[in-house]
Motif scaffolding. Structure first.
Motif, PDB file in Angstrom:
ATOM      1  N   CYS A 100      -2.623   5.287  -9.464  1.00  0.00           N
ATOM      2  CA  CYS A 100      -1.360   4.600  -9.722  1.00  0.00           C
ATOM      3  C   CYS A 100      -0.227   5.181  -8.881  1.00  0.00           C
ATOM      4  O   CYS A 100       0.941   5.064  -9.222  1.00  0.00           O
ATOM      5  N   ALA A 101      -0.572   5.887  -7.799  1.00  0.00           N
ATOM      6  CA  ALA A 101       0.442   6.544  -6.974  1.00  0.00           C
ATOM      7  C   ALA A 101       1.455   5.534  -6.449  1.00  0.00           C
ATOM      8  O   ALA A 101       1.105   4.401  -6.116  1.00  0.00           O
ATOM      9  N   GLU A 102       2.711   5.979  -6.364  1.00  0.00           N
ATOM     10  CA  GLU A 102       3.779   5.124  -5.861  1.00  0.00           C
ATOM     11  C   GLU A 102       3.564   4.818  -4.384  1.00  0.00           C
ATOM     12  O   GLU A 102       3.165   5.682  -3.605  1.00  0.00           O
ATOM     13  N   LYS A 103       3.862   3.594  -3.993  1.00  0.00           N
ATOM     14  CA  LYS A 103       3.809   3.236  -2.582  1.00  0.00           C
ATOM     15  C   LYS A 103       5.112   3.656  -1.913  1.00  0.00           C
ATOM     16  O   LYS A 103       6.132   3.874  -2.571  1.00  0.00           O
ATOM     17  N   ASP A 104       5.067   3.771  -0.580  1.00  0.00           N
ATOM     18  CA  ASP A 104       6.283   4.029   0.186  1.00  0.00           C
ATOM     19  C   ASP A 104       7.136   2.765   0.207  1.00  0.00           C
ATOM     20  O   ASP A 104       6.623   1.675   0.510  1.00  0.00           O
ATOM     21  N   GLN A 105       8.413   2.885  -0.113  1.00  0.00           N
ATOM     22  CA  GLN A 105       9.318   1.733  -0.059  1.00  0.00           C
ATOM     23  C   GLN A 105      10.173   1.835   1.195  1.00  0.00           C
ATOM     24  O   GLN A 105      10.864   2.841   1.414  1.00  0.00           O
ATOM     25  N   LEU A 106      10.125   0.795   2.029  1.00  0.00           N
ATOM     26  CA  LEU A 106      10.878   0.790   3.270  1.00  0.00           C
ATOM     27  C   LEU A 106      12.320   0.361   3.025  1.00  0.00           C
ATOM     28  O   LEU A 106      12.663  -0.116   1.930  1.00  0.00           O
ATOM     29  N   GLU A 107      13.153   0.490   4.039  1.00  0.00           N
ATOM     30  CA  GLU A 107      14.571   0.182   3.888  1.00  0.00           C
ATOM     31  C   GLU A 107      14.811  -1.268   3.496  1.00  0.00           C
ATOM     32  O   GLU A 107      15.772  -1.579   2.790  1.00  0.00           O
ATOM     33  N   ASP A 108      13.932  -2.163   3.951  1.00  0.00           N
ATOM     34  CA  ASP A 108      14.120  -3.584   3.630  1.00  0.00           C
ATOM     35  C   ASP A 108      13.566  -3.957   2.257  1.00  0.00           C
ATOM     36  O   ASP A 108      13.644  -5.107   1.846  1.00  0.00           O
ATOM     37  N   GLY A 109      12.994  -2.985   1.545  1.00  0.00           N
ATOM     38  CA  GLY A 109      12.486  -3.242   0.205  1.00  0.00           C
ATOM     39  C   GLY A 109      10.997  -3.502   0.132  1.00  0.00           C
ATOM     40  O   GLY A 109      10.426  -3.542  -0.958  1.00  0.00           O
ATOM     41  N   SER A 110      10.336  -3.697   1.279  1.00  0.00           N
ATOM     42  CA  SER A 110       8.887  -3.899   1.260  1.00  0.00           C
ATOM     43  C   SER A 110       8.192  -2.579   0.954  1.00  0.00           C
ATOM     44  O   SER A 110       8.695  -1.499   1.274  1.00  0.00           O
ATOM     45  N   LYS A 111       7.017  -2.676   0.318  1.00  0.00           N
ATOM     46  CA  LYS A 111       6.283  -1.483  -0.125  1.00  0.00           C
ATOM     47  C   LYS A 111       4.920  -1.421   0.555  1.00  0.00           C
ATOM     48  O   LYS A 111       4.224  -2.435   0.650  1.00  0.00           O
ATOM     49  N   LEU A 112       4.563  -0.211   1.003  1.00  0.00           N
ATOM     50  CA  LEU A 112       3.295   0.008   1.685  1.00  0.00           C
ATOM     51  C   LEU A 112       2.636   1.278   1.155  1.00  0.00           C
ATOM     52  O   LEU A 112       3.315   2.202   0.715  1.00  0.00           O
ATOM     53  N   ILE A 113       1.309   1.312   1.230  1.00  0.00           N
ATOM     54  CA  ILE A 113       0.585   2.528   0.853  1.00  0.00           C
ATOM     55  C   ILE A 113       1.040   3.692   1.724  1.00  0.00           C
ATOM     56  O   ILE A 113       1.237   4.806   1.250  1.00  0.00           O
ATOM     57  N   ASP A 114       1.213   3.407   3.021  1.00  0.00           N
ATOM     58  CA  ASP A 114       1.729   4.383   3.976  1.00  0.00           C
ATOM     59  C   ASP A 114       2.761   3.656   4.837  1.00  0.00           C
ATOM     60  O   ASP A 114       2.469   2.588   5.389  1.00  0.00           O
ATOM     61  N   LYS A 115       3.939   4.206   4.955  1.00  0.00           N
ATOM     62  CA  LYS A 115       5.046   3.517   5.629  1.00  0.00           C
ATOM     63  C   LYS A 115       4.751   3.190   7.085  1.00  0.00           C
ATOM     64  O   LYS A 115       5.431   2.334   7.680  1.00  0.00           O
ATOM     65  N   ASP A 116       3.767   3.840   7.679  1.00  0.00           N
ATOM     66  CA  ASP A 116       3.449   3.612   9.088  1.00  0.00           C
ATOM     67  C   ASP A 116       2.207   2.751   9.284  1.00  0.00           C
ATOM     68  O   ASP A 116       1.798   2.508  10.423  1.00  0.00           O
ATOM     69  N   GLN A 117       1.592   2.305   8.194  1.00  0.00           N
ATOM     70  CA  GLN A 117       0.325   1.587   8.308  1.00  0.00           C
ATOM     71  C   GLN A 117       0.355   0.250   7.567  1.00  0.00           C
ATOM     72  O   GLN A 117       1.096   0.089   6.591  1.00  0.00           O
TER      73      GLN A 117
END
Length: 259
Positions: free
Chosen positions: A21-38
């Motif tokens: 249940c780990a938190e995803k990375d949230q980018l500046e525009d609000g989109s969420k990714l498992i890893d902000k670079d992938q």
């Protein structure tokens, strides 16, 4: 001693749940990714020529190249992740992948659990039979044994016409079984069936039952990522990338909506 073992096991279970249940990375525009670079996208690897495994165990195919192209548009590293087709929707929903580029048909049932992008290609279920079969249309399927991929819309389609539906982990294994003399027919994507025939399977296409729209699957709670992927697909459509990838694998453009 027994209580110590129980305590340790309990801790391991809790840690497993927390990591799942780990938190995803949230980018500046609000989109969420498992890893902000992938861009981690799911595909089955069981659905040639859409996704399949090379001899070196890398995954390739139409869906994989579309996923790679989307990642490039998003300025992210593409990371394809293999998940069995029947588990992909749940995998996206629970955060095992950012999205799925895996030939999912847009339908009402799936839309209750996940979000869909705009379509990136157009397909449709078709009846496939052995060359010596008299089956031609859906009317001929009554009482027949029809195989399809587990968890697919094709299995649901088959259930409309017969009470004898057998499911396999992939469309290819269903078509292989048909070719080898099992079952009366298979319902699958018309492109997949055509490719199986090219590979030497004893399968022939019959009625094209309907048309369908295939889209990228995303979690329902990630609207900004959905927006970005829709923008990426629009760019890839306009600059001809989608058509180019389609023609590479199918010899025709299946990314344009049929008239």
């Amino acid at each position: 001693m027994k209580s110590s073992v129980t305590f340790i096991l309990s801790i391991l279970v809790i840690l497993g749940l927390l990591s799942g249940c780990a938190e995803k990375d949230q980018l500046e525009d609000g989109s969420k990714l498992i890893d902000k670079d992938q861009f981690v996208f799911a595909a089955s690897g069981e659905f040639k020529p859409f996704s399949y495994v090379n001899d070196d165990m890398t995954v390739t195919g139409f869906d994989i190249e579309v996923g790679d192209a989307i990642a490039k548009e998003l300025n992210l590293k593409p990371v394809p992740k293999r998940i069995k087709f029947k588990g992909i929707v749940e995998g996206v929903k629970t955060g095992r992948a950012d999205a799925a580029v895996a030939s999912h048909t847009i339908n009402e049932e799936r839309s209750k659990h996940v979000a869909f992008s705009t379509p990136y290609y157009y397909s449709g279920p078709q009846i496939f039979v052995r060359s010596d079969s008299d089956i031609k249309t859906v009317d001929d399927l009554k009482g027949k044994e029809v195989a399809a991929s587990k968890g697919s819309t094709y299995a649901t389609t088959a259930e409309k016409y017969t009470n004898h539906v057998k499911t396999y982990d992939s469309d290819i294994t269903a078509l292989k079984a048909l070719s080898e003399g099992r079952h009366d027919a298979v319902i699958t994507d018309f492109v997949t069936g055509k490719e199986a025939a090219k590979e030497g399977f004893d399968v022939k296409g019959r009625q094209l039952i309907e048309r369908s729209e295939q889209a990228v699957v995303l979690p329902s709670d990630n609207p900004q990522l959905l927006k970005r992927i829709n923008e990426a697909l629009e760019n890839l459509r306009e600059d001809g990338t989608l058509a180019k990838i389609s023609k590479k694998y199918f010899g025709e453009d299946i990314t344009t909506k049929p008239e």
